[in-house]
Scaffold this motif. Structure first.
Motif, PDB file in Angstrom:
ATOM      1  N   PHE B  26      37.082  -0.081   4.643  1.00  0.00           N
ATOM      2  CA  PHE B  26      36.970   1.103   5.169  1.00  0.00           C
ATOM      3  C   PHE B  26      35.131   1.714   5.680  1.00  0.00           C
ATOM      4  O   PHE B  26      35.296   1.692   6.864  1.00  0.00           O
ATOM      5  CB  PHE B  26      37.735   2.270   4.737  1.00  0.00           C
ATOM      6  N   LEU B  27      34.417   0.783   4.601  1.00  0.00           N
ATOM      7  CA  LEU B  27      32.511   1.506   5.308  1.00  0.00           C
ATOM      8  C   LEU B  27      33.059   0.014   6.496  1.00  0.00           C
ATOM      9  O   LEU B  27      31.656   0.810   7.266  1.00  0.00           O
ATOM     10  CB  LEU B  27      32.051   1.177   4.005  1.00  0.00           C
ATOM     11  N   MET B  28      32.913  -1.012   5.760  1.00  0.00           N
ATOM     12  CA  MET B  28      32.808  -1.866   7.190  1.00  0.00           C
ATOM     13  C   MET B  28      33.699  -1.619   8.708  1.00  0.00           C
ATOM     14  O   MET B  28      32.554  -1.693   9.344  1.00  0.00           O
ATOM     15  CB  MET B  28      33.515  -3.491   6.781  1.00  0.00           C
ATOM     16  N   VAL B  30      33.687   1.946   9.479  1.00  0.00           N
ATOM     17  CA  VAL B  30      32.454   2.677  10.371  1.00  0.00           C
ATOM     18  C   VAL B  30      30.939   1.892  10.644  1.00  0.00           C
ATOM     19  O   VAL B  30      31.020   2.154  11.683  1.00  0.00           O
ATOM     20  CB  VAL B  30      32.689   3.426   9.152  1.00  0.00           C
ATOM     21  N   ILE B  31      31.033   0.964  10.227  1.00  0.00           N
ATOM     22  CA  ILE B  31      29.967   0.455  10.772  1.00  0.00           C
ATOM     23  C   ILE B  31      29.852  -0.792  11.407  1.00  0.00           C
ATOM     24  O   ILE B  31      29.211  -0.711  12.554  1.00  0.00           O
ATOM     25  CB  ILE B  31      29.051  -0.291   9.612  1.00  0.00           C
ATOM     26  N   ILE B  32      31.469  -0.639  12.081  1.00  0.00           N
ATOM     27  CA  ILE B  32      30.953  -1.916  12.849  1.00  0.00           C
ATOM     28  C   ILE B  32      31.702  -1.168  14.380  1.00  0.00           C
ATOM     29  O   ILE B  32      31.113  -0.979  15.402  1.00  0.00           O
ATOM     30  CB  ILE B  32      32.557  -3.014  12.772  1.00  0.00           C
ATOM     31  N   MET B  34      30.355   2.079  14.915  1.00  0.00           N
ATOM     32  CA  MET B  34      28.453   2.337  14.630  1.00  0.00           C
ATOM     33  C   MET B  34      28.217   1.440  15.532  1.00  0.00           C
ATOM     34  O   MET B  34      27.786   1.915  16.781  1.00  0.00           O
ATOM     35  CB  MET B  34      27.913   3.376  13.484  1.00  0.00           C
ATOM     36  N   GLY B  35      28.503   0.591  15.193  1.00  0.00           N
ATOM     37  CA  GLY B  35      27.791  -0.397  16.117  1.00  0.00           C
ATOM     38  C   GLY B  35      27.708  -0.742  17.170  1.00  0.00           C
ATOM     39  O   GLY B  35      27.016  -0.827  18.139  1.00  0.00           O
TER      40      GLY B  35
END
Lengths: 398, 82
Positions: B26-28, B30-32, B34-35
């Motif tokens: 889930f965090l991954m 979100v970070i993708i 964001m990127g």
């Protein structure tokens, strides 16, 4: 005045005299163990910042008559004795009892995590978010050791505290153990920090066994540059997402990400410097000595300690296996673009595990520089072990 | 949940590992996201800078104007980053 009688009374009441009382020999054994730990910390440089403090705390607490630490006060506190509060402990306890209040309140591990966050560059992780999967996979040892501990007769909370050794994260292990099984804090802290220091010995044989020479030679592409805005948003987003997902992770993840934000925002350099240096050093001193003080003879010299030491080693090894297997899978899925050695860095011993990936990689290909690539899974492992701890705390925390 | 059976321990272990993975995935994601959002924002800013600077720059004779535009945009981006 009976001079001989007075001298005899002084001798018997002295610490030396107490060695000759029933069970007094156990103090000598613990003092010897403290000396061995001091040698490991100072002579062999096994995590010296913690080991020296733990060893000296153990020494002070096991000198008969020192009254530096009173396990019976803490047993009564944990049992919910209404008459025992932190105030009682401050009035009736010794110096190390007062230090230990910070451990019991969950303060020290959280502050250390703040320092860790301020020292950590999450750039490699942001540049390659898929490497977080290796950090997740490397928590396998936590749950295998947890299961093994239950099979060996430990209770659920005790097994959870033993399992978290596999997360290879000292503050997380201390935080969880203090909440779930404080009676095992001493051996678990020793196991966790000793095995973290032994990562350069434990991991390489496993890395060579689970990868081929061709895999180890893979040279990874340079990661994309990460903007300052991303580095500022990252701790805010991670704190929000993870804490909403698992609220019990709030103290650890919250402090980790706050420390990182202090580092990355660029307007709190003084605070970042304090958190990374002065605050971290002060808290480390208090934490280490008070954890060492819990290593009383009655608690430490048991078969339980041996089981914890063995389970801790198994947890570490299997965590490495978990990270490497995910690395192998990602190697195949990426058609050979990802070097599986970085998977072993998913254990959250930052930056030691990443350095081991670099060293083993360079033995196969001297032109290979895996360190920054390995830092991605390495710091993901910190988040992964905090999530694992949060889960175990919510299940067994009561 | 103090003394637990082997079955409960196994279930807790499997569930715990799954929760760690789910949380990280889930965090991954979100970070993708964001990127990607940051990348799109940067592209828009570069395009804006290129179009605003292009008007004030005249290509010297014999030089491809597209190359000049690309260079100006790159310099504007560098200045912004620095």
């Amino acid at each position: 005045m009976d001079i001989l009688g007075t001298l005899q009374k002084l001798a018997l009441e002295s610490g030396f005299g107490q060695f000759f009382e029933p069970g007094g020999w156990k103090y000598l054994v613990m003092i010897a163990i403290a000396c061995v730990l001091l040698y490991l910390g100072i002579g062999k440089k096994f995590e010296p910042l913690l080991m020296v403090g733990i060893a000296f705390g153990c020494l002070l607490a096991n000198l008969p008559g020192s009254e530096m630490f009173h396990q019976e006060l803490w047993d009564a506190y944990i049992a919910g004795d209404a008459g025992i509060t932190f105030t009682t402990i401050i009035h009736e306890g010794g110096l190390l009892d007062i230090f230990y209040i910070g451990v019991k309140a969950g303060l020290y591990p959280s502050l250390i995590f703040m320092g860790v966050g301020a020292m950590t560059d999450f750039g490699p992780l942001i540049a390659n978010p898929k490497s977080m999967l290796m950090g997740a996979a490397a928590q396998l040892g936590v749950f295998v050791a947890f299961f093994g501990a239950v099979l060996l007769g430990f209770t659920g909370p005790q097994a959870a505290s033993i399992g978290i050794i596999g997360g290879a994260d000292g503050p997380t292990a201390i935080f969880l153990t203090t909440m779930l099984a404080p009676e095992l804090l001493g051996p678990i802290a020793i196991a966790a920090y000793s095995y973290m220091a032994l990562i350069p010995l434990i991991q390489p044989p496993i890395m060579k066994a689970l990868t081929t020479e061709k895999m180890r030679q893979v040279k990874m592409e340079q990661s994309r540059p990460v903007s300052k805005t991303e580095k500022i948003l990252f701790p805010i987003i991670v704190a929000g997402v993870v804490i909403l997902l698992l609220p019990s992770t709030a103290p650890l993840i919250g402090c980790l990400m706050f420390g990182n934000l202090l580092r990355e925002c660029g307007v709190t350099d003084r605070l970042s410097d304090t958190v990374q240096n002065a605050m971290m050093n002060i808290v480390t001193i208090f934490l280490a000595t008070s954890v060492g003080a819990t290593m009383g003879a009655e608690r430490f010299l048991t078969m339980q300690t041996i089981k914890i030491i063995v389970l801790g080693l198994i947890a570490f090894a299997i965590s490495t296996v978990g990270g490497l297997l995910m690395g192998d899978l990602m190697y195949f899925l990426s058609k050979g673009k990802i070097n599986p050695l970085i998977g072993s860095a998913g254990v959250s011993a930052v930056p030691m595990a990443a350095r081991v990936s670099q060293d083993v990689g360079r033995k196969s290909n001297p032109n290979n520089y895996l360190l920054m690539h390995a830092m991605g899974p390495n710091v993901a492992g910190v988040i992964g072990s905090a999530i694992a701890a949060g889960f175990l705390l919510s299940v067994f925390g009561g | 949940m103090v003394n637990i059976s082997v079955g409960t321990a196994l279930l807790s272990a499997v569930l715990g590992y799954a929760v760690v993975f789910l949380g990280i995935v889930f965090l991954m994601v979100v970070i993708i996201i964001m990127g990607k959002a940051m990348k799109n924002t940067q592209k828009k800013n570069v395009a804006k800078a290129a179009s605003s600077d292009l008007g004030s720059v005249t290509a010297p004779k014999g030089v491809d104007p597209k190359k000049v535009a690309a260079l100006v945009a790159a310099i504007a981006e560098m200045e912004r980053e620095g």
